[in-house]
Each structure stands twice: as C-alpha cells, then as structure tokens.
Write a protein that holds these residues in place. Structure first.
Motif, PDB file in Angstrom:
ATOM      1  N   PHE A  78     -43.009-143.669  15.762  1.00  0.00           N
ATOM      2  CA  PHE A  78     -44.041-144.607  15.289  1.00  0.00           C
ATOM      3  C   PHE A  78     -45.086-143.869  14.448  1.00  0.00           C
ATOM      4  O   PHE A  78     -45.459-144.325  13.352  1.00  0.00           O
ATOM      5  N   LEU A  79     -45.545-142.715  14.913  1.00  0.00           N
ATOM      6  CA  LEU A  79     -46.593-141.977  14.200  1.00  0.00           C
ATOM      7  C   LEU A  79     -46.088-141.478  12.847  1.00  0.00           C
ATOM      8  O   LEU A  79     -46.825-141.468  11.860  1.00  0.00           O
ATOM      9  N   ARG A  82     -45.524-144.662  10.439  1.00  0.00           N
ATOM     10  CA  ARG A  82     -46.779-145.235   9.983  1.00  0.00           C
ATOM     11  C   ARG A  82     -47.587-144.260   9.137  1.00  0.00           C
ATOM     12  O   ARG A  82     -48.638-144.612   8.610  1.00  0.00           O
ATOM     13  N   VAL A  84     -49.298-141.770  10.270  1.00  0.00           N
ATOM     14  CA  VAL A  84     -50.556-141.402  10.941  1.00  0.00           C
ATOM     15  C   VAL A  84     -50.770-139.897  10.841  1.00  0.00           C
ATOM     16  O   VAL A  84     -51.877-139.441  10.547  1.00  0.00           O
TER      17      VAL A  84
END
Lengths: 452, 452
Positions: A78-79, A82, A84
């Motif tokens: 996810f990181l 995205r 991030v």
C-alpha cells in the motif's frame, strides 16, 4: 485476558499512524540521522482546566499495539503503490521490529503536569513511528480514566456501572470500559470488553422491552422468568408508583433492584425507597442511570441510591475527551555519538530537554506532597519518594504487562495517597505541585539547543 | 474502498453491544414476543447547544458493521461460558442474520431535531441487537462530521487537512478521517483511513525532524532531497524569520509551502507572507496548524493563509463529541398481528410513536424551509420537498452503499440548500424548524400506549 485484538484476529497497527512519520523516516534514512539514538517522552503540559489530577490508562493496550506494529507485505505494498515512501524506506519498514527500551507510569497511576508518562529510547527511526498510535491510545484511555476516577471517588462504596458504549466510537467503547474499570468502576455493559479484557459485564432490560409487551406486568413477568428475581426492573416507562407496585407483586420482596432512568432522581429515589420499604422490599436496591456525571453522583450522595450507571459523560471524559499528551524528542545522539538534550524554542510552552525521572514525594503520613521530576538518573527510593517509571519494554521485549485487576488495585492505592483536596470537584490547581529538580537548566531550559 | 475491516481481517461486530440487548432477547424469545414485527428509529431530540444543523456520517460504516454482525462459534461459546444468556438463546444467535429492512439518511445529509436518521424494521429480536453498535457508529461519526462541516464552510476555498489522530482513540481516528472527508475536508494525515476508505492522505515533517538534525538547514536540505521542493517546511522550531530565509535559500523560490504551528497566527502569517514575497517566493503557500477550530478558521479568513490543519477540535466534535442519537421502539406488532405505535411516557422528552417519513421542504429558490416529519407513508416528491430516507437494506440485503466521494459531493450540495444563517457560529436555533405533520397525535403523542 491480557492480549487484545478482536477474538483471534490481530490486525497490524502500523498504519494507525500519521503520514508524516513515514516521510520523516524516508528523509532521515537517506541522510543517515534515522539511526541516531533518541529519547522521546510523552507528557501533558497541563491538566484539563481545573482538574486536580489525571489517571493513566492505556499502557497495556499500548504494549499490545506495539506487539502488532508490523509492516506486513500488504501494508508495505500500500505504501509503495500510493507513493507514500520510496523503495529504500519500504525495504527498511518490512524488517521493522522495535528493539529499544520503554519505561512508563503504570495503568492506574496518577499523573500531573509534566509527568513523563512514557519514555521511549531507541533509534529515531524506530521511535518516531510509534508517536501517533501511542498518543491515540494514551490520550483517549487516560481521558476516560481521569473522569472515571472522580466518579468512583464520589460514589464511595456504591458501585459504578459503565454503560456509555452507544455514545462513542464502537472500539473506543471497548477501551473506555477498560479505562473505567481501571479507575474503579465495578462493571461494564460492553460485552466485547468483557471478552477481550475479562472484566465483569452486566445488564438487564431497556424501555423497549416494556414497550414490546402488551402490559408492563407482562414485561416484568417475562424478565423475572428469564433472569430470576434478583434482576433489575426498569420502573419508569409509564407510571413509577404503579410500576414499583407491579414489580413487587411479581417478585414478592425478593427483587434485586429497580432502575430509575429519568426525572428528579434524588426525590424519586427517596419516594421509591419509601414505597419499597412499605411493601417489605427493604433489600431491593435502587440503581439510577440518567445522564450522570461526577457532579450529579456527588449530589446524590445523601439520596437513597445504591448504584450509579454512567454513560455519556464517562466515555467523553466529562468535558475533556482527550488528555493533551504530546510525544516529544528530548534528547538524541550528536554527530560524534554524544547524547544531547533538545527542545523546541517556544515562548508559551515549557519544553525541557533531556531524559527525565519522576518520583512521588510523600510525607511521613504517606500523603503525596509533590511530583518530583528531574533529568538524568533518579535518586534511590528512600521510602518517602515513590519511583514512578516502571520498565515496560527492554531491548524490544515486553516486560511490563499488568492485569486489569492489578491496575484497578494500583489506582485505588495511589489515589488514596493524594491529599483529600484532590477529590474536590470545584476548579482549582493540581492536588500537588510539579517540582522540577536537578540539572534542568530551569532558568534557561532551551540552553542545550536554543540556537543552531 | 467501500468495505472496512483492517486489511483482509474482518472480525465480528456482534459483541460491540450492551449486555442488556442479549438478556432482553432471552426473555423475549422465551415469551414469544421476540418475533413481533417492530420498528426502531434513530434520531436526536435536539442539536448540541446552539448548533444550527447536524451532519450525518457513519452510514456506510454501519452497513459494514451489519454485514459483520455474526455470532460465530467463539462468540457464542463466550456468551454461554459467561452465562450471559441461556442455551436456547445461544442456539438462536448462532443462526442470526438480519433479514429486515433499513432506510436512512445518506452519509453527508443534514439532520435536525427529530429527523428519523435511521428506520429499522424487522422482528424485535433482530432489530434490538443492533442498537448499541448502530448508535456508537452514528453518534461518533456524525459528531465529527457536524463539527467538520462548520470548519470547511468557513474555510471557503482553502483546503482543510484532518490531523487529529493522536488526540482520539486509534480506531476512532480512522473513522474521524472519513467523517471529516465527507464534510468537505481535502486530506487526512491518517494512513489507515487512506488505505481503508481510499481517501487522500498527506504529511511532511514534525518538529522532531528539525531537532534530530544538527542544524535547521540540515533538516530542510534533507527534507527537500527526500520529498522535493514542493514539500511543506515547518518553520517555527527556533526563529521564524531565520527559518523562512533558510527555507528559501535551500529551495530557491520553488518551495511548496511553509507551516506555522504556534504563536499568533494572523500576524505571523502576514509577516511570513511579506517575507516570502520579498524573497520572490510568491507562490509558496502558508499552512497553519495550531489547535484550530471553526472559530479560529473564521477569524483567519482575512489572513494570509492558504490551508488549515485541524486536529483536536475536529476529532472531539468541537465541544460536542457525541450527537445524542437514541434508538427507540416506535411501533410493534400487537398480540393479534396489528402494528401499534408505542412511546415511553415522559414529561420532559418528546416521543412520537409510529414509523416516520421525512422531507426537506424547499422554496422556489431551492432554499430549505423546514424539516417535515410525519407518520405513515410519505407524500410524493413534488420537486420542492426532497425525500430524505433512502433504502439501505432490503430483506437483509445491503443496497444503499455510497462512496466517500459521493458522500462528500452530497454534503456540499445539500449544505448549499440551507439558508445562509446556517453558517452562523453564534449560538442559536436550528437553521430550519422541524415541522411535525400528519397523524402524529401531537396534542397527545402518548395516546397510543399511554397507559397499560
């Protein structure tokens, strides 16, 4: 009993975290400062306006959250997706395990302005990531426990029942039940708290149960058939006097309790007590549950009441739903490996660099006199000064768990040390002063790093 | 995007429930009334003191919680072991599936006193069990959304950033981020909310990052290397003017934004704007983030500010951390199968039996004039009266989910219908009156079941 998570399910807590903790990490990994040894402290600059003391809760939940703080594959993905953080940071996160030391106040302990409730020592990278979730847990749970303690103090020997679940977030409700128990509540209405923490739950019936039935008598008969004569009958759905008469007709004089949930409780409780006594039900107790807070509990002290159910005001911290705890870097390694104290420069906030110790100074009678806070190694415990920081985590291993029962017992013991003035509900100063001592640079607390 | 639960883990929500819901169930199963068709309504008797309107949030979370409301084997075993309910009740719970209908206001919809925000129709047994978790979710999320909407209204075109995670329970933080987004916030700091709901997250650096480095310049260089010149530099760790100068030296005039987190923001923002402009950084924005609430956002309207970060006051509902929603039985089947309205008798609370409909009456210009609430079937939508209840669940099947983006768009649209006076921050009456109409027994609302 001690571990949390819903039943066997233990999701990661790693993303219960502010975005900026991860961007700071990325930058610090790139420039090498991420590995500087660092000390973060969690403390409140002040108590809520007029409160005499605060109560720590959430320490055991925090240790559970630490144990589940893992960047598993889905989380890292996810990181990365995205954007991030970058790939190097993702790689570092995948291996994240907290390897440092944490000491702190115990669940149930009292705190004051400046008390170093939690001291986290590790690399900057390992410690900074824990900021958000640690603050969330302690700010919430301690706000509830701080309100709860005032309620149980004024309730005296009468039991307090936690029943605020419907007035707060569904998971905050579970945590609130535990915080209330730590601060002396007898039971909770929350079944998940009963399962997760092993604390006692209780409950009987609501108005809807009476309204469901064709008559109030039908409802009472049904409830007594199902739950026995020791149950608590809710007597204010229609006519109170009629309901009490019906309740005793249905149960004889063996009815456990009646519950009043509306109206002018002191006078109604007195009226119901007289009626119950006249009917021979002298052992039937009276429970009141109508938007109570510590002020109303205090006002009900002379009334014919045997127990208090508390909802909204408990789970919302009775006007102060958060504690104002902050998590600050107070010392870190220098370029040459020396630990140096650090603090933000701020004209309106006291920030003292360096790792703290904390003692509760007591007089000969065992009454607390001051919260003593110093920098460096704590003086030895001489019997009067009680050491407040306990070891919670050593080299990444959790060592400081306590049970809810131990936490409640600890709270009642240390609350009993406070001067009597601590129970005052009027607004005023903390029950004891915070006494900064030792090499604190108190005349110029910013001296260590006040300039670049 | 739409389903919740942490990553793939979806624990049961069945025990996020008050003990008494289950004891009522046991008694009602034993006497046969558990199967009476029933209507429960969720509504607020009043708005928080002085508020002009409320905002619904949590409806999609509620639908997710309903989907996960299952008494699995471990849950039933807990209830049996603890003696919460008897074997017959355990057997019934093991097969629990909600099979009824639910209608309600949409996420983002405005509500007023008496608005029937949720209408649950099923057997008493099926519907009563959902009371606690439904109230928890809507009371929390709507309290946050109601505060958030006042903030975004006064922020005008300037983005609001949700950053309150550390000041509330760690899971309440995730829900708060979504509620704020529904009410018009642009981004959140909460990474779990970004993952779970797909809403945008953002963040750059804290004071600890500056303190970690030997100089402020080192920190700025590191951050810009890692995050680019479009990043936001925090400029109030030591000396503000010095920091702004260093920031522009490091980035040229391409710096995205500076952040101010302390001090007298209107004057400091003006001073920083002048300095940035003088340095040629005319496009560098100024973000402020120091314990803001809707009042301070309004006060900052004329200041040189480009965005607001809001924490504590958002997640605590800006003084009102819960909505006061209740969940009441308003109608149920009689012994002979007829539906009858029911209500508790109470001198100080309005309780109106019978299933409600609700319309937002608008004038020719599309401005809302009244919240029209009646009992029975709603009149047809004539273009002026907007129907407020949407179908959410039909015969147990969830049909009413919306995305966060749809909810935010709906909120901004329906808020725009309100009279301008709704934005007032001064305390006053609701922006539009609640107009009870139709066969409400308003002269004697308790008539249907006022006596046994």
């Amino acid at each position: 009993m001690t571990s949390t998570g819903t039943s066997s399910v233990e999701p990661t807590t790693a993303l219960l975290t502010d975005h900026y903790e991860l961007t700071m990490l990325q930058a610090a990994l790139a420039d090498g400062t991420a590995h500087r040894r660092s000390v973060f402290e969690l403390f409140a600059r002040r108590l809520p306006d007029g409160r005499r003391y605060g109560v720590v809760a959430g320490v055991n939940r925090l240790l559970d959250a630490l144990e589940r703080f893992r960047f598993d594959a889905a989380t890292v993905e996810f990181l990365r997706e995205r954007g991030v953080v970058d790939q190097a940071t993702c790689d570092w996160l995948a291996g994240y395990r907290f390897s440092g030391d944490i000491s702190g106040y115990a669940d149930g302990e009292i705190f004051f302005p400046g008390s170093p409730v939690l001291v986290v020592e590790s690399s900057f990278a390992e410690a900074v990531l824990l900021e958000t979730v640690f603050l969330s847990i302690l700010n919430h749970d301690s706000a509830v426990a701080s309100a709860a303690s005032r309620m149980t103090w004024w309730a005296g020997g009468r039991p307090c029942i936690e029943m605020g679940s419907r007035r707060t977030h569904e998971e905050a409700a579970v945590a609130s039940a535990l915080a209330a128990y730590i601060a002396g509540f007898a039971t909770t209405s929350n079944l998940e708290a009963a399962r997760r923490f092993g604390i006692p739950s209780a409950g009987t019936a609501a108005h809807s149960f009476t309204l469901l039935h064709d008559t109030e008598r039908d409802a009472f008969v049904s409830q007594v058939d199902a739950l026995g004569k020791g149950t608590t009958l809710l007597v204010d759905t229609y006519d109170l006097t009629e309901a009490v008469r019906t309740a005793i007709e249905v149960t004889g004089t063996e009815l456990g309790a009646v519950r009043l949930d509306s109206g002018d409780l002191p006078s109604l409780a007195g009226q119901v007590r007289e009626q119950l006594d006249a009917l021979g039900a002298t052992k039937t107790r009276i429970i009141v549950t109508s938007d109570l807070d510590e002020y109303q509990i205090a006002a009900l002290a002379p009334a014919s009441v045997d127990g208090y159910g508390v909802g909204t005001s408990l789970v919302t911290g009775s006007g102060y739903p958060t504690c104002g705890f902050v998590y600050k870097l107070v010392a870190r390694e220098d370029g040459d490996g020396t630990m140096v104290p650090v603090a933000k420069k701020s004209p309106d906030k006291i920030s003292i660099g360096g790792r703290k110790y904390a003692l509760r100074r007591r007089n000969r009678l065992g009454v607390a006199e001051a919260e003593v806070i110093g920098v460096g190694e704590a003086p030895v415990d001489d019997g009067d000064d009680r050491v407040l920081l306990r070891s919670l985590v050593e080299s990444g291993k959790i060592v400081g768990r306590t049970t809810p029962e131990e936490s409640q017992a600890h709270h009642l013991k240390v609350r009993d040390e406070l001067p009597r003035s601590a129970s005052q509900l009027s607004r005023g100063e903390p029950a004891i002063p915070t006494d900064y001592t030792g090499d604190l640079n108190t005349r110029n607390p910013y001296a260590p790093r006040s300039t670049m």
